[in-house]
Write an enzyme that holds these catalytic residues in place. Structure first.
Site, PDB file in Angstrom:
ATOM      1  N   GLY A 205     -18.519  11.901   0.670  1.00  0.00           N
ATOM      2  CA  GLY A 205     -17.539  11.124   1.415  1.00  0.00           C
ATOM      3  C   GLY A 205     -16.681  10.290   0.502  1.00  0.00           C
ATOM      4  O   GLY A 205     -17.042  10.033  -0.647  1.00  0.00           O
ATOM      5  N   GLY A 208     -16.031   4.025  -0.340  1.00  0.00           N
ATOM      6  CA  GLY A 208     -15.904   2.968   0.657  1.00  0.00           C
ATOM      7  C   GLY A 208     -16.359   3.348   2.043  1.00  0.00           C
ATOM      8  O   GLY A 208     -16.246   2.572   2.980  1.00  0.00           O
ATOM      9  N   GLU A 427      15.457   1.549   5.079  1.00  0.00           N
ATOM     10  CA  GLU A 427      14.426   1.373   6.110  1.00  0.00           C
ATOM     11  C   GLU A 427      14.975   1.693   7.495  1.00  0.00           C
ATOM     12  O   GLU A 427      14.287   2.303   8.314  1.00  0.00           O
ATOM     13  CB  GLU A 427      13.856  -0.048   6.079  1.00  0.00           C
ATOM     14  CG  GLU A 427      13.111  -0.420   4.799  1.00  0.00           C
ATOM     15  CD  GLU A 427      12.008   0.558   4.415  1.00  0.00           C
ATOM     16  OE1 GLU A 427      11.397   1.181   5.319  1.00  0.00           O
ATOM     17  OE2 GLU A 427      11.753   0.722   3.210  1.00  0.00           O
ATOM     18  N   HIS A 430      14.741   5.385   7.923  1.00  0.00           N
ATOM     19  CA  HIS A 430      13.415   5.841   8.357  1.00  0.00           C
ATOM     20  C   HIS A 430      13.252   5.605   9.854  1.00  0.00           C
ATOM     21  O   HIS A 430      12.810   6.487  10.587  1.00  0.00           O
ATOM     22  CB  HIS A 430      12.319   5.022   7.658  1.00  0.00           C
ATOM     23  CG  HIS A 430      12.025   5.424   6.252  1.00  0.00           C
ATOM     24  ND1 HIS A 430      11.668   6.703   5.909  1.00  0.00           N
ATOM     25  CD2 HIS A 430      11.995   4.714   5.095  1.00  0.00           C
ATOM     26  CE1 HIS A 430      11.439   6.760   4.596  1.00  0.00           C
ATOM     27  NE2 HIS A 430      11.651   5.558   4.074  1.00  0.00           N
TER      28      HIS A 430
HETATM   29  P1  ADP Z   1     -19.372   3.997  -1.010  1.00  0.00           P
HETATM   30  O1  ADP Z   1     -20.706   3.936  -1.669  1.00  0.00           O
HETATM   31  O2  ADP Z   1     -19.256   5.095  -0.020  1.00  0.00           O
HETATM   32  O3  ADP Z   1     -18.213   3.960  -1.948  1.00  0.00           O
HETATM   33  P2  ADP Z   1     -20.135   1.420  -0.079  1.00  0.00           P
HETATM   34  O4  ADP Z   1     -21.430   1.754   0.540  1.00  0.00           O
HETATM   35  O5  ADP Z   1     -20.164   0.820  -1.431  1.00  0.00           O
HETATM   36  O6  ADP Z   1     -19.209   2.697  -0.114  1.00  0.00           O
HETATM   37  O7  ADP Z   1     -19.320   0.494   0.935  1.00  0.00           O
HETATM   38  C1  ADP Z   1     -18.618  -0.622   0.502  1.00  0.00           C
HETATM   39  C2  ADP Z   1     -18.700  -1.723   1.537  1.00  0.00           C
HETATM   40  O8  ADP Z   1     -17.985  -1.368   2.713  1.00  0.00           O
HETATM   41  C3  ADP Z   1     -20.083  -2.019   1.995  1.00  0.00           C
HETATM   42  O9  ADP Z   1     -20.726  -2.914   1.143  1.00  0.00           O
HETATM   43  C4  ADP Z   1     -19.853  -2.611   3.379  1.00  0.00           C
HETATM   44  O10 ADP Z   1     -19.510  -3.981   3.281  1.00  0.00           O
HETATM   45  C5  ADP Z   1     -18.624  -1.874   3.867  1.00  0.00           C
HETATM   46  N1  ADP Z   1     -19.009  -0.741   4.721  1.00  0.00           N
HETATM   47  C6  ADP Z   1     -18.750   0.561   4.503  1.00  0.00           C
HETATM   48  N2  ADP Z   1     -19.217   1.324   5.499  1.00  0.00           N
HETATM   49  C7  ADP Z   1     -19.809   0.495   6.381  1.00  0.00           C
HETATM   50  C8  ADP Z   1     -20.508   0.686   7.615  1.00  0.00           C
HETATM   51  N3  ADP Z   1     -20.679   1.884   8.162  1.00  0.00           N
HETATM   52  N4  ADP Z   1     -21.001  -0.414   8.235  1.00  0.00           N
HETATM   53  C9  ADP Z   1     -20.838  -1.635   7.697  1.00  0.00           C
HETATM   54  N5  ADP Z   1     -20.209  -1.876   6.557  1.00  0.00           N
HETATM   55  C10 ADP Z   1     -19.680  -0.837   5.880  1.00  0.00           C
HETATM   56 ZN    ZN Z   2      11.172   4.860   2.180  1.00  0.00          ZN
END
Ligand code: ADP
Ligand code: ZN
Length: 597
Positions: A205, A208, A427, A430
């Site tokens: 995935g 984030g 703008e 657009h």
């Molecule tokens: P990845 O490892 O996929 O890059 P992370 O697990 O480090 O992402 O996610 C970063 C932050 O985003 C987490 O610490 C949390 O604060 C927030 N986050 C991401 N997904 C969720 C979720 N499903 N529920 C709650 N918080 C989330």
């Molecule tokens: Zn533009």
């Protein structure tokens, strides 16, 4: 991750400075010792053979020695100055003096007790350069990342307090993980039943989306340690180091099992093996070691390896074989409900105005990752604090969304009238073009206030979660994207660099339409992944490549021409919107609808 890297850099800098200082001190001390030695070696020195001769001749008046030392102070009869002599064998020398004294040739002999402090400090002082050099050597080894027990310290071990409740949405994914949690808690039960639990799980995935979070939650639920390391940390210049780090990581895991081992960015080591040299060979060694470790688990060891990647297709197939990462879980972007739940979790410890509904924010943030959503609420809290609001208001949240998406408002930037006019028409272009297109007309805000790198922006409403995008929608998106450039051309008869991002995005979309989604009439349903395999195009032949280029160009040219047509037919609206923009800088959705009625 970034933080950890910069911390490492700081550490490195510190070591380098420390090493240089130590080296300088060591050199200084060596120089002092050398100078002292050459100074003492003057004519005050008397050789041992000369001393014996002087004793035989009865010229020695006084001899003074210090216990434990091999130098003797000698006072000759007719010379005022004392001399020093290095005595090869003190015992024999003392006997000789006693003998001479018995013979009536009196020598005043004194033996002083040893001065402990002087002695210790003396030896310490002469040892200091050696000690410093040893420290220096250790530092150098540290700097190279050698030694240090293979840097197992880098693999952070934590007791995770995160539970499944802290992970919003992702219900199916959590469901799949529950068996792993049970296994970590009571491995015996599973073994006795003869059940095999996957040893490696690959989490796929975008960054984030919560991959690390869910891995930590598994550790938290099972109440086992969580060891994490990033794939990029295994990549080193020194041959074999990556492999040794993998070995040490698993050694440690075995010691504290049951536990979770989390490898972030596994594609950094697990990319397909090639027969290359240098960094690639090193990479292969690391990957091989990882495979060896995963195959080598004993049945008693309760270690689950979770690995995260955004590009599972890049991984070496060997990694995905049974017994290794044979289970894959894809973590998608959160949908409307998922976003609402994520927002609710991160809203818990913040104060919001009563009219704020997380559902509305979720509706405005289609396509956002969990990390971005968490970031938006945090930014909103910061904005509210700075503006001295009692609680977080709707405006604060909208500002935060803009800050996260388009960048920070640049109020300090002074804009010339000419630039302002250009941005206004761009703008407005657009916006007007979009308003005539069925799939693009949901405009939320048009602005010529610079944000981030953009001189202005046209924002669209995104309150619908779509899994599929139709060809018509993509074509219209191209037209809307090129609407800015088209307005510049139509009104000012000159074009600017302001459209560069629009053009980049449009080109990417057109390319994907042709080679990813099979939407080109000429080429038909075909999929070419040039990222995965740069030779794929060569395989298909030059003509094929030319045809792709031609298709992309036709799509973009058509969209550009259509955008210009739309504007030529709506010149009055274009002028009106642009002039209001120059005056007010921001136009809301309602104002815009009013203007183009
Ligand atoms: P990845 O490892 O996929 O890059 P992370 O697990 O480090 O992402 O996610 C970063 C932050 O985003 C987490 O610490 C949390 O604060 C927030 N986050 C991401 N997904 C969720 C979720 N499903 N529920 C709650 N918080 C989330
Ligand atoms: Zn533009």
């Amino acid at each position: 991750m970034d933080e950890r890297k910069s911390q490492k850099d700081k550490k490195k800098q510190f070591y380098i400075i420390l090493a240089s200082v130590l080296l300088l001190i060591a050199i200084a001390i060596l120089v002092v010792i050398l100078v002292m030695q050459t100074n003492t070696k003057k004519d005050t020195e008397l050789s041992y053979t000369d001393l014996i001769k002087q004793i035989e001749e009865g010229n020695v008046e006084k001899v003074e020695m210090t216990a434990g030392s091999t130098t003797a102070k000698i006072k000759l009869k007719d010379i005022e100055e004392e001399k020093t002599t290095l005595i090869p064998s003190t015992q024999a020398f003392i006997e000789l003096i006693q003998e001479k004294s018995l013979e009536g040739n009196h020598i005043d002999f004194t033996q002083k007790p040893q001065n402990v402090f002087v002695k210790i400090s003396g030896t310490l002082f002469s040892l200091l350069p050696t000690i410093l050099l040893v420290i220096l050597f250790i530092l150098l080894i540290k700097l190279q990342g050698l030694g240090d027990k293979g840097k197992v310290y880098d693999a952070e071990t934590t007791k995770s307090k995160i539970k499944f409740d802290d992970v919003a949405g992702l219900e199916e994914e959590k469901q799949e993980m529950i068996e792993i949690v049970d296994f970590l808690k009571e491995p015996k039960k599973f073994y006795e039943m003869g059940a095999k639990i996957p040893r490696g799980v690959l989490l796929c995935g975008q960054p984030g989306t919560g991959k690390t979070l869910i891995a930590k939650a598994i550790a938290g639920e099972a109440n086992v340690p969580f060891i994490s390391m990033s794939g990029s940390e295994f990549i080193e210049m020194f041959a074999g180091l990556g492999a040794s780090r993998v070995r040490k990581l698993f050694e440690k895991a075995k010691k504290i099992s049951p536990c979770i081992v989390f490898i972030d960015e596994i594609d950094a080591i697990g990319s397909r093996r090639t027969s290359g040299s240098g960094a690639e060979t090193e990479n292969n060694q690391t990957l091989n070691q990882l495979l060896v470790e995963m195959d080598g688990f004993d049945t008693e060891e309760t270690i689950i390896v979770l690995a995260a990647t955004n590009r599972p297709e890049m991984l070496d197939k060997a990694l995905l074989r049974p017994g290794r990462f044979d289970r894959q879980i894809t973590i998608a972007l959160p949908d409307l409900r998922g976003r609402e739940e994520i927002l609710k979790i991160h809203a818990k410890d913040k104060k919001f105005a009563p009219n704020i509904d997380m559902k509305d924010i979720a509706g405005d943030t289609a396509g956002f990752t969990g990390a971005e959503l968490a970031n938006i609420l945090n930014e909103a809290a910061i904005i509210a604090t700075i503006k001295e609001h009692e609680e977080i208001t709707k405006n604060d949240i909208e500002d935060a969304v803009k800050k996260v998406t388009v960048g920070l408002e640049k109020q300090s930037r002074v804009i010339s009238e000419k630039d302002k006019r250009l941005t206004a028409f761009h703008e407005a272009g657009h916006a007007i073009v979009s308003s005539t297109l069925q799939t693009q007309k949901d405009i939320k805000e048009v602005s010529i206030i610079p944000r981030g790198v953009a001189g202005g922006y046209t924002m669209y409403k995104t309150n619908e979660d779509k899994y599929y995008i139709s060809k018509t929608e993509m074509q219209e998106k191209l037209i809307a994207l090129l609407g800015g450039r088209a307005a510049e051309k139509v009104v000012l008869n000159d074009i600017s660099t302001g459209a560069s991002n629009d053009i980049e995005v449009a080109t990417q979309i057109a390319k994907n339409m042709v080679i990813k989604y099979g939407m080109s009439d000429t080429l038909g349903p075909v999929f070419i992944d040039t990222e995965k395999d740069p030779y794929e195009l060569q395989l298909l032949g030059e003509k094929f490549g030319d045809a792709i280029g031609a298709e992309v160009k036709i799509m973009l040219d058509n969209a550009y021409a259509q955008a210009q047509n739309i504007l030529r037919n709506n010149m009055d609206k274009l002028n009106k919107v642009a002039s209001v923009l120059m005056e007010k800088e921001v136009i809301s959705a309602e104002e815009f609808q009013e203007l183009i009625k």
